[in-house]
Design an enzyme around this catalytic site. Structure first.
Site, mmCIF file in Angstrom:
data_model
loop_
_atom_site.group_PDB
_atom_site.id
_atom_site.type_symbol
_atom_site.label_atom_id
_atom_site.label_comp_id
_atom_site.label_asym_id
_atom_site.label_seq_id
_atom_site.Cartn_x
_atom_site.Cartn_y
_atom_site.Cartn_z
ATOM 1 N N GLY A 16 0.753 -1.257 0.000
ATOM 2 C CA GLY A 16 0.000 0.000 0.000
ATOM 3 C C GLY A 16 0.781 1.305 0.000
ATOM 4 O O GLY A 16 0.179 2.347 0.216
ATOM 5 N N ILE A 66 0.452 6.022 4.450
ATOM 6 C CA ILE A 66 0.857 5.513 5.761
ATOM 7 C C ILE A 66 1.889 4.389 5.572
ATOM 8 O O ILE A 66 2.887 4.325 6.290
ATOM 9 C CB ILE A 66 -0.386 5.040 6.551
ATOM 10 C CG1 ILE A 66 -1.331 6.231 6.779
ATOM 11 C CG2 ILE A 66 0.024 4.418 7.877
ATOM 12 C CD1 ILE A 66 -2.718 5.875 7.281
ATOM 13 N N TYR A 88 -10.433 2.092 10.442
ATOM 14 C CA TYR A 88 -10.923 3.432 10.797
ATOM 15 C C TYR A 88 -12.158 3.280 11.665
ATOM 16 O O TYR A 88 -12.926 2.321 11.509
ATOM 17 C CB TYR A 88 -11.234 4.230 9.513
ATOM 18 C CG TYR A 88 -11.660 5.647 9.790
ATOM 19 C CD1 TYR A 88 -10.881 6.489 10.564
ATOM 20 C CD2 TYR A 88 -12.861 6.133 9.280
ATOM 21 C CE1 TYR A 88 -11.285 7.789 10.844
ATOM 22 C CE2 TYR A 88 -13.273 7.433 9.538
ATOM 23 C CZ TYR A 88 -12.485 8.248 10.328
ATOM 24 O OH TYR A 88 -12.886 9.529 10.610
ATOM 25 N N TYR A 127 -18.417 8.276 4.655
ATOM 26 C CA TYR A 127 -17.511 7.114 4.536
ATOM 27 C C TYR A 127 -18.237 5.939 3.845
ATOM 28 O O TYR A 127 -17.645 4.928 3.543
ATOM 29 C CB TYR A 127 -17.022 6.714 5.927
ATOM 30 C CG TYR A 127 -15.650 6.064 5.949
ATOM 31 C CD1 TYR A 127 -14.503 6.723 5.516
ATOM 32 C CD2 TYR A 127 -15.507 4.765 6.434
ATOM 33 C CE1 TYR A 127 -13.264 6.113 5.558
ATOM 34 C CE2 TYR A 127 -14.256 4.152 6.485
ATOM 35 C CZ TYR A 127 -13.146 4.837 6.048
ATOM 36 O OH TYR A 127 -11.920 4.236 6.097
HETATM 37 P P1 NAI Z 1 -3.118 5.597 0.171
HETATM 38 O O1 NAI Z 1 -4.048 6.028 -0.922
HETATM 39 O O2 NAI Z 1 -1.760 6.145 0.179
HETATM 40 O O3 NAI Z 1 -3.062 3.999 0.252
HETATM 41 C C1 NAI Z 1 -4.071 3.148 -0.213
HETATM 42 C C2 NAI Z 1 -3.370 2.051 -0.974
HETATM 43 O O4 NAI Z 1 -4.257 0.994 -1.384
HETATM 44 C C3 NAI Z 1 -2.712 2.587 -2.262
HETATM 45 O O5 NAI Z 1 -1.321 2.323 -2.228
HETATM 46 C C4 NAI Z 1 -3.391 1.793 -3.348
HETATM 47 O O6 NAI Z 1 -2.605 1.604 -4.508
HETATM 48 C C5 NAI Z 1 -3.694 0.495 -2.596
HETATM 49 N N1 NAI Z 1 -4.621 -0.363 -3.331
HETATM 50 C C6 NAI Z 1 -5.837 -0.014 -3.849
HETATM 51 N N2 NAI Z 1 -6.360 -1.058 -4.526
HETATM 52 C C7 NAI Z 1 -5.464 -2.086 -4.408
HETATM 53 C C8 NAI Z 1 -5.431 -3.432 -4.884
HETATM 54 N N3 NAI Z 1 -6.439 -3.943 -5.617
HETATM 55 N N4 NAI Z 1 -4.345 -4.200 -4.589
HETATM 56 C C9 NAI Z 1 -3.318 -3.717 -3.861
HETATM 57 N N5 NAI Z 1 -3.298 -2.449 -3.386
HETATM 58 C C10 NAI Z 1 -4.351 -1.643 -3.653
HETATM 59 O O7 NAI Z 1 -3.898 6.031 1.528
HETATM 60 P P2 NAI Z 1 -3.646 5.674 3.074
HETATM 61 O O8 NAI Z 1 -4.440 6.664 3.817
HETATM 62 O O9 NAI Z 1 -2.218 5.530 3.366
HETATM 63 O O10 NAI Z 1 -4.410 4.284 3.222
HETATM 64 C C11 NAI Z 1 -3.829 3.153 3.810
HETATM 65 C C12 NAI Z 1 -4.827 2.464 4.734
HETATM 66 O O11 NAI Z 1 -5.072 3.291 5.863
HETATM 67 C C13 NAI Z 1 -6.181 2.161 4.101
HETATM 68 O O12 NAI Z 1 -6.651 0.916 4.566
HETATM 69 C C14 NAI Z 1 -7.036 3.279 4.680
HETATM 70 O O13 NAI Z 1 -8.426 2.954 4.679
HETATM 71 C C15 NAI Z 1 -6.459 3.323 6.091
HETATM 72 N N6 NAI Z 1 -6.803 4.510 6.866
HETATM 73 C C16 NAI Z 1 -6.587 5.768 6.331
HETATM 74 C C17 NAI Z 1 -6.982 6.867 7.037
HETATM 75 C C18 NAI Z 1 -6.828 8.231 6.436
HETATM 76 O O14 NAI Z 1 -7.468 9.177 6.932
HETATM 77 N N7 NAI Z 1 -5.988 8.414 5.419
HETATM 78 C C19 NAI Z 1 -7.598 6.780 8.381
HETATM 79 C C20 NAI Z 1 -7.724 5.412 8.866
HETATM 80 C C21 NAI Z 1 -7.349 4.334 8.116
#
Ligand code: NAI
Length: 273
Positions: free
Chosen positions: A15, A22, A150, A160
């Site tokens: 990710g 993150i 979350y 959401y």
């Molecule tokens: P981000 O957009 O940087 O990361 C999301 C990742 O999911 C991306 O790297 C994307 O390419 C990957 N992804 C999407 N579809 C995919 C697939 N089919 N196979 C493999 N990878 C795939 O955003 P962030 O915020 O770093 O998100 C990481 C995690 O943190 C997620 O689970 C998000 O829900 C969670 N989170 C984020 C919060 C926020 O406010 N940003 C708060 C609480 C949890």
């Protein structure tokens, strides 16, 4: 500062899209703490090329995999064991995506095919990767798996939409698989419920700035940053937390247990009252 908490440990980090992700911060911290790991993301995300910078900085090989594909996950886990030279000690699931959120659908208008895609990418992917790892027997005893969640899994945040169900399912899978892997291999599985964080996924949510500011004003410690989340993940991958499993761990500065704060009272009080 490094404490060598992950010296000799091998991991897979899902990710890291760009430097706001993150997972990007977690990879940097794991590297500082002495771990070696494979970086992975969906082939589509790879095309942006950002991940190459992180790979160079951390010396990590990259193996692309769509986290919804059993075939690609199998090749990823096999490749990781081969390239890292042994079984895997830690896995970070940092994956979330909702086509309904992307297209701005309200909760009453959800497209059900997209809903299923949301669940597949954001929740079932955790089950799939653990099922693949189990089948290949490629996790080390006392290993640790962390998935990011979350608080919308427990409380309503209207914008959401279907991601709330995805996070509830993700946390449930972590409990069920945590039981199974705990019995089989003493591997622990937890979710970390993180504060709103300014990332590509975060900024995609309607009204994100208000959610961010509200959580920040409610939490006695303020919102937890992505860097702080990375520190917490390192502690969960380390041997210092070996008996923590099947938990949803709030990493939110205290937000989840506050009813109202002085800051919010002040914001809501009419001027001059
Ligand atoms: P981000 O957009 O940087 O990361 C999301 C990742 O999911 C991306 O790297 C994307 O390419 C990957 N992804 C999407 N579809 C995919 C697939 N089919 N196979 C493999 N990878 C795939 O955003 P962030 O915020 O770093 O998100 C990481 C995690 O943190 C997620 O689970 C998000 O829900 C969670 N989170 C984020 C919060 C926020 O406010 N940003 C708060 C609480 C949890």
């Amino acid at each position: 500062m490094s404490h060598n908490l992950l010296a000799g440990k091998r991991g897979i980090i899902f990710g890291a899209l760009n430097q706001d992700s993150i997972a990007w911060k977690v990879a940097q911290r794991c590297h500082q703490e002495g771990a070696t790991f494979v970086l992975t993301n969906a082939p589509l995300a790879m095309r942006m090329g950002e991940i190459n910078k992180l790979a160079e900085e951390t010396g990590a090989p990259i193996i692309p995999a769509d986290a919804t594909s059993i075939d690609e996950l199998t090749k990823l886990f096999e490749g990781a064991v081969e390239q890292l030279g042994g079984k895997i000690d830690f896995v970070l699931h940092s994956i979330g995506m909702s086509p309904n959120i992307r297209k701005g659908k309200t909760y009453g208008e959800l497209n059900y095919e997209w809903f299923q895609k949301t669940l597949d990418v954001s929740a079932l992917s955790l089950h799939k990767m653990l099922a693949v790892a189990e089948k290949l027997d490629c996790l080390n005893e006392w290993g640790s798996v962390v998935a990011l969640s979350y608080i919308a899994a427990q409380r309503v945040f209207p914008d959401y939409t279907d991601m709330a169900q995805a996070k509830a399912m993700l946390e449930s899978i972590a409990r069920s698989y945590g039981y199974r892997l705990g019995k089989q291999k003493r591997v622990r599985v937890n979710t970390v419920s993180q504060s709103p964080t300014r990332t590509t996924a975060g900024n995609g949510i309607e009204g994100f700035d208000v959610m961010f500011n509200y959580a920040d004003a409610m939490a006695p410690l303020g919102n937890a940053s992505a860097d702080a989340c990375a520190d917490y993940c390192v502690s969960l991958f380390s041997d210092l937390t070996r008996y923590v499993t099947m938990q949803n761990l709030l990493h939110d500065g205290g937000f989840g247990f506050v009813g109202i704060s002085e800051s919010v009272v002040e914001m809501m009080t009419p001027k001059g009252a």
